[in-house]
Design a protein around this motif. Structure first.
Motif, PDB file in Angstrom:
ATOM      1  N   ALA A   1      90.891  -5.469  61.828  1.00  0.00           N
ATOM      2  CA  ALA A   1      91.883  -5.489  60.760  1.00  0.00           C
ATOM      3  C   ALA A   1      91.534  -6.525  59.705  1.00  0.00           C
ATOM      4  N   GLU A   2      90.680  -7.475  60.037  1.00  0.00           N
ATOM      5  CA  GLU A   2      90.342  -8.550  59.112  1.00  0.00           C
ATOM      6  C   GLU A   2      89.111  -8.183  58.302  1.00  0.00           C
ATOM      7  N   ASN A   3      89.043  -8.716  57.083  1.00  0.00           N
ATOM      8  CA  ASN A   3      87.884  -8.498  56.234  1.00  0.00           C
ATOM      9  C   ASN A   3      86.704  -9.297  56.747  1.00  0.00           C
ATOM     10  N   LEU A   4      85.515  -8.758  56.536  1.00  0.00           N
ATOM     11  CA  LEU A   4      84.303  -9.489  56.867  1.00  0.00           C
ATOM     12  C   LEU A   4      84.085 -10.595  55.838  1.00  0.00           C
ATOM     13  N   GLU A   5      83.327 -11.592  56.223  1.00  0.00           N
ATOM     14  CA  GLU A   5      82.917 -12.632  55.289  1.00  0.00           C
ATOM     15  C   GLU A   5      81.910 -12.028  54.313  1.00  0.00           C
ATOM     16  N   ASP A   6      81.797 -12.609  53.135  1.00  0.00           N
ATOM     17  CA  ASP A   6      80.878 -12.086  52.124  1.00  0.00           C
ATOM     18  C   ASP A   6      79.452 -11.973  52.649  1.00  0.00           C
ATOM     19  N   GLY A   7      79.001 -12.980  53.372  1.00  0.00           N
ATOM     20  CA  GLY A   7      77.646 -12.952  53.920  1.00  0.00           C
ATOM     21  C   GLY A   7      77.433 -11.765  54.847  1.00  0.00           C
ATOM     22  N   GLN A   8      78.451 -11.424  55.629  1.00  0.00           N
ATOM     23  CA  GLN A   8      78.352 -10.272  56.524  1.00  0.00           C
ATOM     24  C   GLN A   8      78.296  -8.967  55.736  1.00  0.00           C
ATOM     25  N   ILE A   9      79.074  -8.892  54.666  1.00  0.00           N
ATOM     26  CA  ILE A   9      79.046  -7.688  53.819  1.00  0.00           C
ATOM     27  C   ILE A   9      77.672  -7.546  53.176  1.00  0.00           C
ATOM     28  N   ILE A  10      77.129  -8.641  52.670  1.00  0.00           N
ATOM     29  CA  ILE A  10      75.806  -8.595  52.045  1.00  0.00           C
ATOM     30  C   ILE A  10      74.755  -8.153  53.055  1.00  0.00           C
ATOM     31  N   GLU A  11      74.875  -8.615  54.303  1.00  0.00           N
ATOM     32  CA  GLU A  11      73.926  -8.189  55.345  1.00  0.00           C
ATOM     33  C   GLU A  11      74.023  -6.689  55.595  1.00  0.00           C
ATOM     34  N   LEU A  12      75.228  -6.125  55.490  1.00  0.00           N
ATOM     35  CA  LEU A  12      75.371  -4.674  55.638  1.00  0.00           C
ATOM     36  C   LEU A  12      74.603  -3.948  54.528  1.00  0.00           C
ATOM     37  N   TYR A  13      74.691  -4.480  53.300  1.00  0.00           N
ATOM     38  CA  TYR A  13      73.913  -3.886  52.203  1.00  0.00           C
ATOM     39  C   TYR A  13      72.423  -3.987  52.508  1.00  0.00           C
ATOM     40  N   TRP A  14      71.982  -5.154  52.958  1.00  0.00           N
ATOM     41  CA  TRP A  14      70.568  -5.372  53.227  1.00  0.00           C
ATOM     42  C   TRP A  14      70.059  -4.440  54.317  1.00  0.00           C
ATOM     43  N   SER A  15      70.896  -4.132  55.280  1.00  0.00           N
ATOM     44  CA  SER A  15      70.470  -3.226  56.355  1.00  0.00           C
ATOM     45  C   SER A  15      70.746  -1.766  55.984  1.00  0.00           C
ATOM     46  N   ARG A  16      71.206  -1.523  54.736  1.00  0.00           N
ATOM     47  CA  ARG A  16      71.484  -0.192  54.193  1.00  0.00           C
ATOM     48  C   ARG A  16      72.543   0.538  55.011  1.00  0.00           C
ATOM     49  N   ASP A  17      73.500  -0.223  55.522  1.00  0.00           N
ATOM     50  CA  ASP A  17      74.616   0.313  56.295  1.00  0.00           C
ATOM     51  C   ASP A  17      75.729   0.696  55.320  1.00  0.00           C
ATOM     52  N   GLN A  18      76.132   1.960  55.330  1.00  0.00           N
ATOM     53  CA  GLN A  18      77.125   2.422  54.360  1.00  0.00           C
ATOM     54  C   GLN A  18      78.500   1.806  54.563  1.00  0.00           C
ATOM     55  N   ARG A  19      78.711   1.112  55.674  1.00  0.00           N
ATOM     56  CA  ARG A  19      79.966   0.376  55.854  1.00  0.00           C
ATOM     57  C   ARG A  19      80.106  -0.710  54.793  1.00  0.00           C
ATOM     58  N   ALA A  20      79.006  -1.107  54.184  1.00  0.00           N
ATOM     59  CA  ALA A  20      79.041  -2.143  53.145  1.00  0.00           C
ATOM     60  C   ALA A  20      80.003  -1.746  52.026  1.00  0.00           C
TER      61      ALA A  20
END
Length: 196
Positions: free
Chosen positions: A9-28
């Motif tokens: 239910a909680e938002n990810l930290e910005d660094g975690q979101i950026i890592e999703l982009y870097w791993s090309r995970d569409q959850r980003a």
């Protein structure tokens, strides 16, 4: 977009979101929308006053983020995304203003017309960078409340009433503060050798 039962239910930290982009995970994209969607829609709406145009600019922001990260690794994701949305919204506004005149960005730019230099030709990128540094120095010199009013009005595009409500003061106080800040900005830029 809503979250499914198994998601936090909680938002990810910005660094975690950026890592999703870097791993090309569409959850980003979903995480970006969940954490910053309301802010980005607010920026676009305040400039465009069109639900459809605002939605397109925000969606384009997510696309730009997806295309830019990697190689980009924004230090302040919120500000970086806000700047993309703001620039896309201003571009959309410029393309539409010939069709319809009125509120939104035109009103904001009109208020600042006497404070900022007119656009120039070549070498503009260097001039824009110098102007941005000078504006940042000016804003640091404002009181915390004055800076908040100025940024809410001219960066986020909030109405005077919205600024007043957010800061718990009267609209008259916001109007007079903005008037004084615009006058001070003009004087500051002239003192710094920037022709207005």
């Amino acid at each position: 977009m809503g979250r499914t039962m198994g998601e936090e239910a909680e938002n990810l930290e910005d660094g975690q979101i950026i890592e999703l982009y870097w791993s090309r995970d569409q959850r980003a994209i979903r995480e970006t929308e969940g954490k910053y969607g309301k802010l980005l829609h607010g920026i676009a709406w305040n400039l465009l006053r069109s639900r459809e145009d605002s939605e397109e600019c925000v969606n384009d922001t997510y696309l730009r983020a997806w295309e830019a990260i990697p190689p980009a690794r924004p230090g302040a994701l919120r500000i970086w995304l806000g700047q993309i949305t703001r620039n896309l919204s201003l571009d959309r506004w410029k393309s539409r203003r010939a069709e319809k005149r009125g509120g939104g960005a035109e009103l904001l730019l009109g208020e600042l017309a006497d404070c900022l230099p007119a656009p120039a030709g070549r070498g503009r990128a260097v001039e824009d960078l110098e102007l941005a540094e000078t504006l940042n120095a000016f804003l640091r010199g404002l009181s915390r409340e004055g800076r908040a009013m100025f940024l809410r009005r001219y960066w986020y595009g909030e109405s005077v009433a919205e600024v007043a409500a957010a800061l718990g003061c009267g609209e008259g106080k916001v109007k007079s503060s903005l008037f004084r800040s615009r006058r001070a900005l003009r004087d500051y830029l002239e003192k710094e050798g920037i022709a207005v």
